[in-house]
Scaffold this motif. Sequence first.
Motif, short mmCIF file in Angstrom:
data_model
loop_
_atom_site.label_atom_id
_atom_site.label_comp_id
_atom_site.label_asym_id
_atom_site.label_seq_id
_atom_site.Cartn_x
_atom_site.Cartn_y
_atom_site.Cartn_z
N GLU A 63 2.72 -13.77 24.49
CA GLU A 63 1.29 -14.62 25.06
C GLU A 63 1.27 -15.46 24.07
O GLU A 63 0.13 -16.58 24.09
CB GLU A 63 0.17 -13.69 24.64
CG GLU A 63 0.78 -12.01 26.23
CD GLU A 63 -0.99 -11.33 26.65
OE1 GLU A 63 -1.78 -11.03 25.33
OE2 GLU A 63 -0.43 -10.09 27.06
N ALA A 64 1.27 -15.41 22.58
CA ALA A 64 0.72 -15.92 21.84
C ALA A 64 2.00 -17.02 22.07
O ALA A 64 1.57 -18.26 21.92
CB ALA A 64 1.17 -15.47 20.05
N HIS A 65 3.32 -16.98 22.09
CA HIS A 65 4.17 -17.95 22.40
C HIS A 65 3.47 -19.20 23.78
O HIS A 65 3.23 -20.08 23.70
CB HIS A 65 5.45 -17.55 22.29
CG HIS A 65 6.72 -18.40 23.05
ND1 HIS A 65 6.57 -19.20 21.63
CD2 HIS A 65 7.45 -18.47 23.87
CE1 HIS A 65 7.93 -19.93 22.42
NE2 HIS A 65 8.47 -19.97 23.58
N ARG B 4 4.02 -3.97 22.43
CA ARG B 4 2.68 -4.48 22.52
C ARG B 4 2.75 -5.40 21.55
O ARG B 4 2.54 -6.19 21.77
CB ARG B 4 1.31 -3.23 21.45
CG ARG B 4 0.35 -3.84 22.14
CD ARG B 4 -0.06 -4.54 23.36
NE ARG B 4 -0.99 -4.81 23.43
CZ ARG B 4 -1.53 -5.83 24.00
NH1 ARG B 4 -1.72 -5.70 25.07
NH2 ARG B 4 -3.36 -6.52 24.19
N LEU B 5 3.29 -4.93 19.64
CA LEU B 5 3.79 -6.36 19.48
C LEU B 5 4.12 -7.65 20.03
O LEU B 5 4.14 -8.82 20.09
CB LEU B 5 4.34 -6.03 18.16
CG LEU B 5 4.27 -7.20 16.82
CD1 LEU B 5 3.13 -7.73 16.71
CD2 LEU B 5 5.23 -6.39 15.72
N ILE B 6 5.63 -6.94 20.82
CA ILE B 6 6.42 -8.03 21.74
C ILE B 6 6.02 -9.14 22.42
O ILE B 6 5.80 -9.72 22.60
CB ILE B 6 7.25 -7.21 22.06
CG1 ILE B 6 9.03 -6.68 20.99
CG2 ILE B 6 8.50 -8.14 23.21
CD1 ILE B 6 10.38 -5.61 20.94
N ALA C 279 -3.22 -8.64 17.13
CA ALA C 279 -1.70 -8.90 16.95
C ALA C 279 -1.96 -8.11 14.86
O ALA C 279 -0.25 -6.96 15.47
CB ALA C 279 -1.00 -9.70 16.22
N VAL C 280 -2.63 -7.31 14.62
CA VAL C 280 -2.34 -7.18 13.11
C VAL C 280 -3.32 -6.03 13.67
O VAL C 280 -4.55 -4.96 13.33
CB VAL C 280 -3.86 -7.45 12.62
CG1 VAL C 280 -2.75 -8.75 12.01
CG2 VAL C 280 -5.30 -8.08 13.10
#
Length: 583
Positions: free
Chosen positions: A358-360, A351-353, A471-472
Motif C-alpha cells: 500500500e505504501a508503494h 500484514r507488513l507485506i 507499519a510499526v
Amino acid sequence: MGFNSLMRKQAKTFNVRISTMESDLEFSCEVKWKGKDLFDLVCRTLGLRETWFFGLRYNIKDTVAWLKMDKKVLDQEVPKEEPITFHFLAKFYPENAEEELVQDITQHLFFLQVKKKILDEEIHCPPEASVLLASYAVHAEYGDYDPAVHKPGFLAEEELLPKRVINLYQMTPEMWEERITACYAEHRGRTRDEAEMEYLKIAQDLDMYGVNYFLIRNKKGTDLLLGVDALGLHIYEPDNKLTPKCSFPWNEIRNISYSDKEFTIKPLDKKANVFKFNSSRLRVNKLILQLCIGNHDLFMRRRRVDSLEVQQMKAQAREERARKQVERQRLQREKQLREEAERARDELKRRLIQLQDEAHMANEALLRSEQTADLLAEKAQIAEEEAKLLAQKAAEAETEMQRIKVTAIRGQEERRLMEQKMLEAKMVALKMAEESERRAKEAEQLKQDLLEARDSERRAKNKLLEITSKAVYVSPGLAPDSMPQDVSFSRENLSFDFKDTDMKRLSMEIEKEKVEYMEKSKHLQEQLNELKTEIESLKLKERETSLDIIHNQNTEQGTSKHSNFKKLTLQSTKSRVAFFEEL
C-alpha cells in the motif's frame, strides 16, 4: 556320539545366533549352559521381564521344537552346525492383550509376530480387518498422518496386506493405498505403542489367532485337527481351521499325558470318559504336551492374584504411562503454542507485506500527482503568457484604428480605404479579443486544475504518513521483540509438575475408557462393516478360499470366535467327549 557333538563337548564355548522379529543377536555360550541360561541372557539383552510368554524355537527335521529350560543346550536335539540358530518367539498368547501385556517391548514383539503371521497367511484375516490392521501398522511406523509428508505413493514399497486379500479384489495398489490412508488419517493423536495395542486388540479376535494346530486321529481313525491356545483345546475338521467342532477349556481338564503316539486327556468331570487321540510322531506329542502345560499354567495364573513381581511391573507401567501422558500433553501444548505463534508471525508478515504494497502504491500515486501538478502549472504559465501577448496585440490594433481615424480626413479615397482597413482592423481586433478572452478562461481553468492537483498531492502525503504509522503496529499480547523472523519461547511458562492431581485425573480417564469400551467396540464393528461395503462390489467371488467362505458363513450367522467357544462349552464334558469319539 557324532564328530561335531564330540568336538563341542571338548570345546569350552559354542556360538549361537538368536533371530528376533527385529534383528539377530549373536552370543558365545559356555558348554555347561542350560536352556534357561541362554534364554535369560537373551531376555536381559532385550530388556524383557515378561519372559513367561516367550521361548527359543529351533527347527528339527520336518518340524519345530522349543528349547527346554532345565536341560543343557548341547544335550538337546539342536542343529549341529555353528552358530546354532534359535528363533526368539512368543510361545504362549494372552487372552486379553491390553490387560496382560505390561511392558512396551513385550507388546512390540507380539505386534511384530502377529503382523508377520497375518501377512504370511498363517492367521486368516478378512479383507476389511486387513485394511484396518494395515492402517494401524502404518501409524505405528510413520506416526501421525501429515498430507504434506505422506503423499500418494508413500506406501508403494510397504507390505501391508496378505496376498490372498490383494488377489481377491479388482483393485490397483493405488486404490488399496487410498483406503488404508483414509483409515490411517483417523488415528491422529495416538502414539506408536497405542497403535500397536489397537492392532493386537483387533487381531486377537481373529479365529486363528494364538492357535497351534496339530494333525491327529480319534479312535475311529478320523483325521482331525487339534488346536491348542490360551483358552483350551479345540477339535477342528481338517479343512476348517476357523470353527471348532468341540472345545475343552483348561479349567475342565484334570490331567494330560501321552504314551508313544497316543495322547490321553482326563476331564475334571469324573463321569466323563477319558478321551484319547493319536498323533503322527512322538516328537509332536512332546510339543503338544509342552504347549498344553504352559497354556494351562498361564490360564490358572490369570485367575489368581498377580504375583508381587507382576504387581510391581504393572505399577511401574501405570506410572510410566501416566508420565508419558503428561509429557505428551505438555508437548501438545508446546506444539499448539508454537503453531499459534507461527500463525501470528505469518499474519504479521502478511500484514507488513500488505502495508508495504500500500505504501508503494501511495508513493507511486504521489509521484504521479506531483508530475501532473507540474505539467498543469507549466500549461497555466504558457496560457497566461499567451493571454498577455494577445492583449498586447489587441491594444496595438486599437491604437492603429485610432491613428487611421485621425488620418481618415485626408481624402475620400483614403477615407474609403481607411474605412475598409478600419473594418478589417475591427474584425481582427474582435477576433483577437475573443481569442484573448478564451485564453484568459483557459488560464483560469488551468489555475483551478493546479489547485486541485496540489490538493490531491496533500491528501496522498497524508495517506503515506498514515500507512507509515501503521507499519510499526505491534499486536497486543506479543512483545515488541517478537516482530523479527525468529520466535522464541520460555520453557518457564510451559513447565508441568507431576502431582497427585495428575494421577487422580488419569484414574478418572481410565474409568471413562472402561465405560466407553462398548461404544468403541460398536464403532470398530461399524468401521469394519463400512470398509467391507466399500470394497464388496470389487470382489472376485471365484477367487475366494475355503476359509473365506467359512468366515462369510460365520459372519452371516452371527458366529464369532468367543460366542462359538461359549456355546460349545455350555454342553456337558461327557457329551463333548462322546461327540469327539464319534467324529
